[in-house]
Design a protein around this motif. Structure first.
Motif, PDB file in Angstrom:
ATOM      1  N   SER A  51       0.835  -1.205   0.000  1.00 37.33           N
ATOM      2  CA  SER A  51       0.000   0.000   0.000  1.00 37.33           C
ATOM      3  C   SER A  51       0.871   1.256   0.000  1.00 37.33           C
ATOM      4  N   HIS A  52       0.253   2.371  -0.319  1.00 42.12           N
ATOM      5  CA  HIS A  52       0.933   3.669  -0.258  1.00 42.12           C
ATOM      6  C   HIS A  52       1.472   3.908   1.142  1.00 42.12           C
ATOM      7  N   LYS A 107      -8.068  -3.824  -3.188  1.00 40.98           N
ATOM      8  CA  LYS A 107      -8.601  -2.618  -2.546  1.00 40.98           C
ATOM      9  C   LYS A 107      -9.325  -3.028  -1.269  1.00 40.98           C
ATOM     10  N   ILE A 164      -8.248   0.230   0.954  1.00 43.99           N
ATOM     11  CA  ILE A 164      -6.837   0.598   0.796  1.00 43.99           C
ATOM     12  C   ILE A 164      -6.302  -0.045  -0.482  1.00 43.99           C
ATOM     13  N   ARG A 211      -3.671  -1.532  -2.802  1.00 44.71           N
ATOM     14  CA  ARG A 211      -2.377  -2.188  -2.663  1.00 44.71           C
ATOM     15  C   ARG A 211      -1.890  -2.531  -4.066  1.00 44.71           C
ATOM     16  N   TYR A 212      -0.645  -2.197  -4.335  1.00 45.25           N
ATOM     17  CA  TYR A 212      -0.081  -2.300  -5.675  1.00 45.25           C
ATOM     18  C   TYR A 212       0.890  -3.473  -5.763  1.00 45.25           C
TER      19      TYR A 212
END
Length: 142
Positions: A38-39, A74, A78, A80-81
């Protein structure tokens, strides 16, 4: 699958982007991880040395737009990449496991789910996420 800095820089430039230090650091970070990030996790790990929250966020968005990263989950609102690799099928969707205790999202091993579906849902499901939510192995043993 950790990349060296030369390969990371090349991946960024191949997408028509400048290989700035924050971009190199963010993509390098993803190449060293095997789970969606996540960011907030990135900011915790990188912001002291390699850019502020806004720079890291803009980098995530840019990398997603050019196809270096994708939103894997998501869960709980949130994003998440995860890294998009050369061997990835753009339509490839794989399931993720979301721990409701620690919040970590993990890619599940190759799994096949068979379902018969109405033809009208087929295209919709191609763009959908498949997530399992529960307690991960680590939290379960605590």
């Amino acid at each position: 699958m950790s990349w060296n800095i030369t390969k990371t820089r090349e991946k960024i430039r191949d997408k028509g982007l400048r290989a700035t230090t924050p971009r190199i650091v963010v993509l390098q970070f993803f190449s060293e991880r095997d789970r969606p990030i996540s960011h907030g996790d990135l900011v915790s790990e990188l912001s002291d040395l390699h850019g502020d929250q806004a720079t890291i966020y803009r980098t995530l968005i840019t990398f997603t737009e050019v196809g270096l990263l994708r939103v894997a989950s998501k869960a709980e609102g949130i994003a998440r990449y995860e890294l998009v690799t050369e061997n990835d099928d753009p339509q490839h969707v794989h399931p993720h496991f979301v721990c409701k205790e620690c919040g970590i999202v993990s890619c599940l091993p190759e799994t096949t789910f068979v379902s018969t579906m109405d033809e009208t849902w087929k295209e919709i499901l191609k763009a959908s996420e498949l997530q399992f939510i529960g307690q991960c192995i680590t939290c379960r043993t605590l």
